[in-house]
Design a protein around this motif. Structure first.
Motif, short mmCIF file in Angstrom:
data_model
loop_
_atom_site.label_atom_id
_atom_site.label_comp_id
_atom_site.label_asym_id
_atom_site.label_seq_id
_atom_site.Cartn_x
_atom_site.Cartn_y
_atom_site.Cartn_z
N ALA A 68 -28.13 -5.21 -5.52
CA ALA A 68 -28.33 -4.05 -4.65
C ALA A 68 -29.77 -3.97 -4.17
O ALA A 68 -30.04 -3.61 -3.02
CB ALA A 68 -27.95 -2.77 -5.41
N THR A 69 -30.71 -4.30 -5.05
CA THR A 69 -32.12 -4.32 -4.66
C THR A 69 -32.36 -5.34 -3.56
O THR A 69 -33.06 -5.07 -2.57
CB THR A 69 -33.00 -4.65 -5.88
N VAL A 70 -31.78 -6.52 -3.72
CA VAL A 70 -31.93 -7.57 -2.72
C VAL A 70 -31.32 -7.14 -1.39
O VAL A 70 -31.91 -7.34 -0.32
CB VAL A 70 -31.30 -8.88 -3.22
N GLU A 71 -30.13 -6.56 -1.44
CA GLU A 71 -29.48 -6.11 -0.21
C GLU A 71 -30.36 -5.12 0.54
O GLU A 71 -30.47 -5.17 1.76
CB GLU A 71 -28.12 -5.48 -0.53
N LYS A 72 -30.99 -4.24 -0.20
CA LYS A 72 -31.88 -3.26 0.44
C LYS A 72 -33.07 -3.94 1.10
O LYS A 72 -33.49 -3.56 2.20
CB LYS A 72 -32.36 -2.25 -0.60
N LEU A 73 -33.62 -4.95 0.44
CA LEU A 73 -34.79 -5.65 0.97
C LEU A 73 -34.46 -6.52 2.18
O LEU A 73 -35.36 -6.90 2.93
CB LEU A 73 -35.42 -6.51 -0.12
N LEU A 74 -33.19 -6.83 2.37
CA LEU A 74 -32.79 -7.62 3.52
C LEU A 74 -32.70 -6.79 4.80
O LEU A 74 -32.63 -7.34 5.90
CB LEU A 74 -31.43 -8.28 3.25
N GLU A 75 -32.72 -5.48 4.65
CA GLU A 75 -32.60 -4.58 5.80
C GLU A 75 -33.97 -4.03 6.20
O GLU A 75 -34.85 -3.86 5.35
CB GLU A 75 -31.67 -3.42 5.46
N PRO A 76 -34.17 -3.73 7.49
CA PRO A 76 -35.40 -3.04 7.88
C PRO A 76 -35.43 -1.64 7.29
O PRO A 76 -34.38 -1.05 7.04
CB PRO A 76 -35.31 -3.00 9.41
N ASP A 212 -36.13 -12.09 -7.02
CA ASP A 212 -34.86 -11.40 -7.12
C ASP A 212 -33.79 -12.07 -6.25
O ASP A 212 -32.63 -12.20 -6.66
CB ASP A 212 -35.03 -9.93 -6.70
N TRP A 213 -34.18 -12.48 -5.05
CA TRP A 213 -33.23 -13.15 -4.16
C TRP A 213 -32.73 -14.44 -4.80
O TRP A 213 -31.53 -14.75 -4.76
CB TRP A 213 -33.89 -13.46 -2.81
N ILE A 214 -33.62 -15.20 -5.41
CA ILE A 214 -33.22 -16.47 -6.04
C ILE A 214 -32.24 -16.23 -7.19
O ILE A 214 -31.24 -16.94 -7.33
CB ILE A 214 -34.47 -17.22 -6.55
N ILE A 215 -32.52 -15.24 -8.02
CA ILE A 215 -31.63 -14.95 -9.15
C ILE A 215 -30.22 -14.65 -8.65
O ILE A 215 -29.23 -15.17 -9.16
CB ILE A 215 -32.17 -13.76 -9.97
N VAL A 216 -30.12 -13.81 -7.63
CA VAL A 216 -28.82 -13.45 -7.08
C VAL A 216 -28.17 -14.64 -6.38
O VAL A 216 -26.99 -14.94 -6.58
CB VAL A 216 -28.95 -12.25 -6.12
N GLU A 362 -48.00 2.47 -0.29
CA GLU A 362 -46.88 1.59 -0.62
C GLU A 362 -46.73 0.53 0.46
O GLU A 362 -46.51 0.84 1.63
CB GLU A 362 -45.59 2.41 -0.73
N PRO A 363 -46.85 -0.75 0.11
CA PRO A 363 -46.68 -1.79 1.12
C PRO A 363 -45.24 -1.86 1.60
O PRO A 363 -44.31 -1.54 0.85
CB PRO A 363 -47.08 -3.07 0.38
N VAL A 364 -45.04 -2.27 2.83
CA VAL A 364 -43.70 -2.45 3.38
C VAL A 364 -43.39 -3.94 3.35
O VAL A 364 -44.03 -4.74 4.04
CB VAL A 364 -43.62 -1.90 4.82
N VAL A 365 -42.41 -4.30 2.54
CA VAL A 365 -42.04 -5.69 2.34
C VAL A 365 -40.57 -5.88 2.68
O VAL A 365 -39.73 -5.02 2.35
CB VAL A 365 -42.30 -6.12 0.87
N ARG A 366 -40.26 -6.98 3.34
CA ARG A 366 -38.86 -7.27 3.69
C ARG A 366 -38.56 -8.73 3.39
O ARG A 366 -39.42 -9.60 3.54
CB ARG A 366 -38.60 -6.96 5.17
N LEU A 367 -37.31 -9.00 2.98
CA LEU A 367 -36.83 -10.36 2.83
C LEU A 367 -36.15 -10.81 4.12
O LEU A 367 -35.35 -10.07 4.70
CB LEU A 367 -35.81 -10.44 1.69
N PHE A 368 -36.48 -12.02 4.55
CA PHE A 368 -35.84 -12.63 5.71
C PHE A 368 -35.08 -13.88 5.27
O PHE A 368 -35.58 -14.66 4.46
CB PHE A 368 -36.88 -13.00 6.77
N THR A 369 -33.88 -14.03 5.80
CA THR A 369 -33.06 -15.20 5.51
C THR A 369 -32.56 -15.81 6.81
O THR A 369 -32.78 -15.25 7.90
CB THR A 369 -31.85 -14.82 4.63
N ARG A 370 -31.85 -16.91 6.70
CA ARG A 370 -31.29 -17.54 7.89
C ARG A 370 -30.31 -16.62 8.62
O ARG A 370 -30.13 -16.75 9.84
CB ARG A 370 -30.58 -18.84 7.49
N GLU A 371 -29.72 -15.70 7.87
CA GLU A 371 -28.74 -14.81 8.48
C GLU A 371 -29.39 -13.62 9.17
O GLU A 371 -29.04 -13.30 10.31
CB GLU A 371 -27.75 -14.32 7.41
N ASN A 372 -30.32 -12.96 8.51
CA ASN A 372 -30.80 -11.70 9.09
C ASN A 372 -31.93 -11.88 10.11
O ASN A 372 -32.39 -10.89 10.69
CB ASN A 372 -31.21 -10.69 8.00
N VAL A 373 -32.40 -13.11 10.35
CA VAL A 373 -33.37 -13.30 11.43
C VAL A 373 -32.69 -13.34 12.79
O VAL A 373 -33.35 -13.21 13.83
CB VAL A 373 -34.22 -14.58 11.25
#
Length: 405
Positions: A68-76, A212-216, A362-373
């Motif tokens: 769930a944490t990862v899913e949140k980080l994948l979104e703006p 976290d992304w790698i673990i999931v 609080e820094p604003v951090v996001r995960l980017f993947t091949r799908e969400n770019v």
């Protein structure tokens, strides 16, 4: 998968203060903390640049809080964490000059932060003088001394450990010129004071998010090589945070740190290849920063493992996201909203200049993947607006804090 899901740290929170204990006196090597690039390895003999990992991502258990944490980080973000504490008296600073000293202007991240800082401070009548640190302690000290000679209103350094220019920074404060250290963890030898402030940025949060992304993604069975920079206390601390996140939440995951240094930049490729070949079963190769991407990728190719690993990185920049979109080597990249960070730095330095305590940023951090770019505006203009990370209304919000509207 077997994972240990204790209390989940929110990756977008500021860097852990406990990392500060790892700070050492900064040396000249600290200058290179952000001059490095990310890479990855593979288990087959295919040396094509666009290789894909052989196994698909494993599904995460239903209700997994880490997933769930990862899913949140994948979104703006739906909104950005602009401080709520209003700042009075900004008009008194009109006409002053702030010196912005990035460790180097070779990285687009510092150009974006510098431009945003300039726009923000110009809105209150404060000018900005950019002085390129040139990844050199002597040059950085000269920039600070130039600010002292000009009787600057303040000095903002970016990705520079205090100890790298300690004498000059000490002198600036002695002359009542406030100093703001950004994108660094707090130096316990130089704690925050009325004339010294810190904005730590997203270094820890980015690598924690990648962990976290790698673990999931791996289903709790990742065997990771991470290229970790030894160039500064902060870069070391970020990698330690990555290791801690993996060990806390994934008992079957392994992490091998391949220590690299920008002072030995030509050795990054062969050292990456050697680290991969010494670590059987590697399925993820992570770079601490996007700036290490090309030499590490070359090392992956040298190892002959390009098709059996997934590449990841931190400090996402335009080139990294373009690589993700092209499905070339990278599978995940974590980034910090640099334009937003420039406005945060402006808010912090204005408060320092007015003798007002700094809030928790609080820094604003996001995960980017091949799908969400897909669909992102992957251009310099898109990067500069900050739109990849969420709403772009934050300039008006900061101005309202400063009494401009």
């Amino acid at each position: 998968m077997r994972t240990s899901l204790g209390p989940i740290r929110e990756p977008a929170l500021p860097a852990r203060q406990s990392s500060a204990r790892h700070l050492l006196a900064a040396t000249a090597l600290a200058m290179a903390a952000l001059l490095a690039a990310a890479g990855c390895s593979t288990d087959s003999d295919d040396e094509s640049e666009g290789g894909a990992a052989s196994a698909p991502p494993a599904a995460s258990p239903s209700g997994d809080p880490l997933a769930a944490t990862v899913e949140k980080l994948l979104e703006p973000a739906s909104s950005l964490p602009v401080p709520t504490e209003k700042l009075d008296g900004v008009a008194a600073l009109k006409g002053k000059t702030v010196y912005y000293v990035p460790i180097t202007q070779q990285s687009s991240q510092f150009k974006i932060i510098g431009s945003a800082l300039t726009e923000a401070l110009n809105s209150v009548g404060v000018s900005v003088q950019v002085c390129n640190g040139g990844a050199n302690p002597t040059t950085i000290s000269a920039c600070v001394n130039q600010a002292i000679g000009a009787n600057a209103g303040a000095v903002v350094t970016d990705a520079i450990p205090y100890g790298m220019a300690a004498n000059a920074l000490d002198t600036a404060q002695a002359k009542n010129i406030p100093v703001l250290i950004t994108n660094q963890i707090i130096d316990p030898a130089h704690p925050a004071s009325k004339t010294l402030g810190y904005v730590e940025g997203g270094g820890t949060a980015q690598l924690t998010a990648v962990a976290d992304w790698i673990i999931v993604d791996s289903g709790g069975e990742a065997n990771i090589v991470i290229n970790g920079s030894t160039d500064s206390p902060s870069s070391r601390a970020y990698v330690e945070s990555f290791q801690e996140e993996i060990s806390t939440h994934c008992e079957d995951c392994k992490v091998t740190v391949n220590e690299i240094s920008s002072a030995n930049f030509p050795l990054i490729s062969p050292s990456t290849s050697s680290a991969i070949l010494r670590t059987p079963g590697v399925n993820y190769v992570i770079s601490e920063f996007d700036q290490y991407l090309q030499p590490t990728l070359a090392g992956v190719q040298q190892s002959g493992k390009i098709t059996s690993v997934k590449g990841g990185s931190g400090s996402a920049q335009l080139a990294g996201l373009q690589m993700l979109a092209a499905k070339n080597f990278l599978y995940v990249d974590a980034g910090q909203a640099s334009t937003f960070q420039g406005w945060v730095d402006a808010d912090a330095v204005l408060r320092l200049m007015l003798g007002t305590p700094l809030p928790e940023y609080e820094p604003v951090v996001r995960l980017f993947t091949r799908e969400n770019v897909t669909g992102l505006n992957l251009t310099p203009e898109g990067e500069a607006t900050g739109e990849w990370y969420g709403p772009t209304t934050f300039p008006a919000q900061f101005k309202a804090l400063w009494g401009l509207s």
